[in-house]
Motif scaffolding. Structure first.
Motif, PDB file in Angstrom:
ATOM      1  N   GLY A 128       0.795  -1.175   0.023  1.00  0.00           N
ATOM      2  CA  GLY A 128      -0.034   0.057  -0.047  1.00  0.00           C
ATOM      3  C   GLY A 128       0.731   1.492  -0.125  1.00  0.00           C
ATOM      4  N   LYS A 129       2.244   1.172  -0.189  1.00  0.00           N
ATOM      5  CA  LYS A 129       3.148   2.266  -0.280  1.00  0.00           C
ATOM      6  C   LYS A 129       2.441   3.347  -1.264  1.00  0.00           C
ATOM      7  N   THR A 130       2.339   2.959  -2.485  1.00  0.00           N
ATOM      8  CA  THR A 130       1.592   3.955  -3.589  1.00  0.00           C
ATOM      9  C   THR A 130       0.521   4.791  -3.184  1.00  0.00           C
ATOM     10  N   ILE A 185      10.745  10.708  -8.719  1.00  0.00           N
ATOM     11  CA  ILE A 185      10.004   9.693  -9.493  1.00  0.00           C
ATOM     12  C   ILE A 185      11.260   8.888 -10.111  1.00  0.00           C
ATOM     13  N   SER A 186      11.169   7.667  -9.999  1.00  0.00           N
ATOM     14  CA  SER A 186      12.566   7.164  -9.931  1.00  0.00           C
ATOM     15  C   SER A 186      12.410   6.614 -11.585  1.00  0.00           C
ATOM     16  N   TYR A 187      13.807   6.492 -12.059  1.00  0.00           N
ATOM     17  CA  TYR A 187      13.925   5.989 -13.350  1.00  0.00           C
ATOM     18  C   TYR A 187      14.068   4.324 -13.303  1.00  0.00           C
ATOM     19  N   THR A 207      14.327   0.531 -15.869  1.00  0.00           N
ATOM     20  CA  THR A 207      14.162  -0.209 -17.192  1.00  0.00           C
ATOM     21  C   THR A 207      13.026  -1.279 -17.486  1.00  0.00           C
ATOM     22  N   ARG A 208      12.155  -1.147 -16.219  1.00  0.00           N
ATOM     23  CA  ARG A 208      10.969  -2.100 -16.503  1.00  0.00           C
ATOM     24  C   ARG A 208      10.089  -1.550 -17.370  1.00  0.00           C
ATOM     25  N   ALA A 209       9.362  -2.402 -18.297  1.00  0.00           N
ATOM     26  CA  ALA A 209       7.970  -1.900 -18.839  1.00  0.00           C
ATOM     27  C   ALA A 209       6.894  -1.329 -18.131  1.00  0.00           C
ATOM     28  N   ASP A 257       4.460   7.845 -13.123  1.00  0.00           N
ATOM     29  CA  ASP A 257       4.849   6.986 -12.038  1.00  0.00           C
ATOM     30  C   ASP A 257       6.062   6.504 -12.104  1.00  0.00           C
ATOM     31  N   TYR A 258       6.922   6.524 -13.173  1.00  0.00           N
ATOM     32  CA  TYR A 258       8.238   6.142 -13.237  1.00  0.00           C
ATOM     33  C   TYR A 258       8.873   6.997 -14.393  1.00  0.00           C
ATOM     34  N   HIS A 259      10.094   7.312 -14.705  1.00  0.00           N
ATOM     35  CA  HIS A 259      10.544   7.628 -15.999  1.00  0.00           C
ATOM     36  C   HIS A 259      11.239   6.139 -16.562  1.00  0.00           C
ATOM     37  N   VAL A 284      21.366   9.291  -6.632  1.00  0.00           N
ATOM     38  CA  VAL A 284      21.765   9.205  -5.381  1.00  0.00           C
ATOM     39  C   VAL A 284      21.877   7.806  -5.016  1.00  0.00           C
ATOM     40  N   GLU A 285      21.215   6.628  -5.680  1.00  0.00           N
ATOM     41  CA  GLU A 285      21.380   5.489  -5.315  1.00  0.00           C
ATOM     42  C   GLU A 285      20.534   4.853  -6.621  1.00  0.00           C
ATOM     43  N   TRP A 286      21.069   3.578  -6.867  1.00  0.00           N
ATOM     44  CA  TRP A 286      20.420   2.936  -7.579  1.00  0.00           C
ATOM     45  C   TRP A 286      20.738   1.414  -7.412  1.00  0.00           C
ATOM     46  N   PHE A 337      16.246  -2.385 -13.516  1.00  0.00           N
ATOM     47  CA  PHE A 337      17.043  -1.530 -12.678  1.00  0.00           C
ATOM     48  C   PHE A 337      16.041  -0.193 -12.433  1.00  0.00           C
ATOM     49  N   TYR A 338      16.587   0.206 -11.150  1.00  0.00           N
ATOM     50  CA  TYR A 338      15.715   1.256 -10.709  1.00  0.00           C
ATOM     51  C   TYR A 338      16.843   2.134 -10.094  1.00  0.00           C
ATOM     52  N   GLY A 339      16.399   3.620 -10.141  1.00  0.00           N
ATOM     53  CA  GLY A 339      17.313   4.426  -9.863  1.00  0.00           C
ATOM     54  C   GLY A 339      16.802   5.920  -9.427  1.00  0.00           C
ATOM     55  N   SER A 340      17.326   6.433  -8.293  1.00  0.00           N
ATOM     56  CA  SER A 340      16.565   7.805  -7.847  1.00  0.00           C
ATOM     57  C   SER A 340      17.388   8.973  -8.495  1.00  0.00           C
ATOM     58  N   SER A 341      17.010   9.773  -8.974  1.00  0.00           N
ATOM     59  CA  SER A 341      18.017  11.285  -9.336  1.00  0.00           C
ATOM     60  C   SER A 341      18.114  12.019  -7.929  1.00  0.00           C
ATOM     61  N   ASP A 387      10.376   6.928  -2.746  1.00  0.00           N
ATOM     62  CA  ASP A 387       9.414   5.598  -2.633  1.00  0.00           C
ATOM     63  C   ASP A 387      10.261   4.525  -3.031  1.00  0.00           C
ATOM     64  N   ILE A 388      11.145   3.875  -2.381  1.00  0.00           N
ATOM     65  CA  ILE A 388      12.014   2.869  -2.714  1.00  0.00           C
ATOM     66  C   ILE A 388      12.205   1.871  -1.978  1.00  0.00           C
ATOM     67  N   ASP A 389      13.128   0.780  -2.581  1.00  0.00           N
ATOM     68  CA  ASP A 389      13.126  -0.561  -1.757  1.00  0.00           C
ATOM     69  C   ASP A 389      14.223  -0.217  -0.597  1.00  0.00           C
ATOM     70  N   VAL A 390      14.590  -1.392   0.407  1.00  0.00           N
ATOM     71  CA  VAL A 390      15.276  -1.213   1.492  1.00  0.00           C
ATOM     72  C   VAL A 390      16.767  -1.006   1.211  1.00  0.00           C
ATOM     73  N   ARG A 446       7.081 -14.155  -7.442  1.00  0.00           N
ATOM     74  CA  ARG A 446       8.420 -13.870  -7.263  1.00  0.00           C
ATOM     75  C   ARG A 446       8.232 -12.715  -6.254  1.00  0.00           C
ATOM     76  N   ARG A 447       7.310 -12.039  -6.114  1.00  0.00           N
ATOM     77  CA  ARG A 447       7.038 -10.761  -5.262  1.00  0.00           C
ATOM     78  C   ARG A 447       6.847 -10.976  -3.894  1.00  0.00           C
ATOM     79  N   MET A 448       6.119 -12.260  -3.685  1.00  0.00           N
ATOM     80  CA  MET A 448       5.697 -12.820  -2.262  1.00  0.00           C
ATOM     81  C   MET A 448       7.236 -13.505  -1.806  1.00  0.00           C
TER      82      MET A 448
HETATM   83  P1  5GP Z   1       7.694  -2.132  -8.799  1.00  0.00           P
HETATM   84  O1  5GP Z   1       8.353  -2.691 -10.141  1.00  0.00           O
HETATM   85  O2  5GP Z   1       6.703  -2.897  -8.169  1.00  0.00           O
HETATM   86  O3  5GP Z   1       7.141  -0.383  -9.291  1.00  0.00           O
HETATM   87  O4  5GP Z   1       8.878  -1.643  -8.073  1.00  0.00           O
HETATM   88  C1  5GP Z   1       9.651  -2.760  -7.562  1.00  0.00           C
HETATM   89  C2  5GP Z   1      10.625  -2.357  -6.442  1.00  0.00           C
HETATM   90  O5  5GP Z   1      11.612  -1.509  -6.659  1.00  0.00           O
HETATM   91  C3  5GP Z   1       9.679  -1.751  -5.066  1.00  0.00           C
HETATM   92  O6  5GP Z   1      10.487  -2.336  -3.997  1.00  0.00           O
HETATM   93  C4  5GP Z   1      10.039  -0.327  -5.305  1.00  0.00           C
HETATM   94  O7  5GP Z   1      10.344   0.359  -3.924  1.00  0.00           O
HETATM   95  C5  5GP Z   1      11.607  -0.555  -5.668  1.00  0.00           C
HETATM   96  N1  5GP Z   1      11.913   0.804  -6.113  1.00  0.00           N
HETATM   97  C6  5GP Z   1      11.339   1.678  -7.126  1.00  0.00           C
HETATM   98  N2  5GP Z   1      11.937   2.744  -7.365  1.00  0.00           N
HETATM   99  C7  5GP Z   1      13.413   2.661  -6.945  1.00  0.00           C
HETATM  100  C8  5GP Z   1      14.455   3.385  -6.977  1.00  0.00           C
HETATM  101  O8  5GP Z   1      14.627   4.443  -7.302  1.00  0.00           O
HETATM  102  N3  5GP Z   1      15.666   2.826  -6.374  1.00  0.00           N
HETATM  103  C9  5GP Z   1      15.416   1.570  -5.598  1.00  0.00           C
HETATM  104  N4  5GP Z   1      16.658   1.025  -4.916  1.00  0.00           N
HETATM  105  N5  5GP Z   1      14.384   0.900  -5.558  1.00  0.00           N
HETATM  106  C10 5GP Z   1      13.137   1.274  -6.299  1.00  0.00           C
END
Ligand code: 5GP
Ligand code: ADP
Length: 212
Positions: free
Chosen positions: A26-28, A45-47, A49-51, A61-63, A80-82, A89-93, A110-113, A156-158
């Motif tokens: 329920g994070k979003t 808004i994270s970057y 590579t997923r569709a 939602d994303y770039h 700042v991290e990826w 791949f996910y990354g925060s500007s 709004d990112i993972d641990v 996979r998510r579970m």
């Molecule tokens: P989803 O594909 O469900 O949108 O995101 C999958 C996972 O990637 C979630 O746990 C989400 O918090 C994480 N995520 C989204 N953006 C980023 C980011 O910029 N950096 C990192 N490290 N994780 C992210």
């Protein structure tokens, strides 16, 4: 969470907020409520590579970028991290961080641990909040009711969710159980309000307390 006790914590006048949760907790939904309650909050808004999934929009939602573009951004040190999550791949500007240096500003990630932990390492005054589902069964039910993922993706998510909950529950500053949505939101809202009053974030210059 103090990932590096060597660094003395100097608070920014604004707030750097990290929200993490296993997918489906329920994070979003909660992040959107925070956005409405605190219009001054700027969401990163994270970057990725997923569709795009379901009705997700590029730039909202994303770039959504390809792997080459993502790699070029890494090379230019724009994140700042990826991290790699579920094979993408996910990354925060870095740009949104500036917002936490403005009085009253709130920068929300709004990112993972693993992402939250690396932000906390670089910015020890970041406030890290982990959102937990009331149970693993309820988490699966929410993932299914969202209707955006295939059975295989949900499996996979579970699998990842239990590990993510364990890491978050051990290391984050605050834990919020999202059972009733309104209660969880009130807890989040209270954390923001309380953290804004923390010593070091409140501007006391008008009181001239340092004058001889
Ligand atoms: P989803 O594909 O469900 O949108 O995101 C999958 C996972 O990637 C979630 O746990 C989400 O918090 C994480 N995520 C989204 N953006 C980023 C980011 O910029 N950096 C990192 N490290 N994780 C992210
Ligand atoms: P996340 O961003 O963590 O992956 P979402 O915000 O997309 O999760 O929520 C997953 C699903 O669960 C959505 O369908 C959402 O409407 C629903 N949901 C969120 N919070 C609650 C709650 N407290 N009770 C019941 N359903 C919820």
């Amino acid at each position: 969470m103090n990932t590096n006790p060597q660094i003395p914590i100097v608070l920014s006048p604004g707030l750097l907020l990290v929200l993490s949760a296993p997918s489906g907790a329920g994070k979003t939904t909660l992040a959107r409520m925070i956005e409405k309650e605190f219009p001054e909050a700027e969401f990163s808004i994270s970057y990725t590579t997923r569709a795009p999934r379901g009705a997700e929009q590029n730039g909202k939602d994303y770039h959504f970028v390809d792997t080459l573009t993502f790699q070029q951004m890494i090379d230019r040190n724009e994140f700042v991290e990826w991290a790699e999550v579920h094979g993408n791949f996910y990354g925060s500007s870095k740009r949104v961080i500036d917002h936490s240096y403005r009085p009253g500003g709130i920068a929300v990630f709004d990112i993972d641990v693993q992402g939250g932990t690396s932000i906390k390492r670089k910015y020890p005054d970041a406030v890290c909040i982990f959102i937990l589902p009331p149970s693993m069964d309820e988490l699966e039910r929410r993932l299914r009711s969202r209707g955006t993922d295939t059975d295989d993706v949900i499996r996979r998510r579970m699998l990842a969710a239990r590990a993510e909950c364990e890491k978050g529950a051990q290391s984050y500053d605050y834990l919020v159980i999202n059972d009733r949505l309104d209660d969880a939101f009130q807890q989040l809202r209270s954390i923001v309000i309380s953290e804004r009053s923390r010593r070091g974030r409140v501007d006391t210059t008008a009181l001239r307390l340092q004058q001889p």
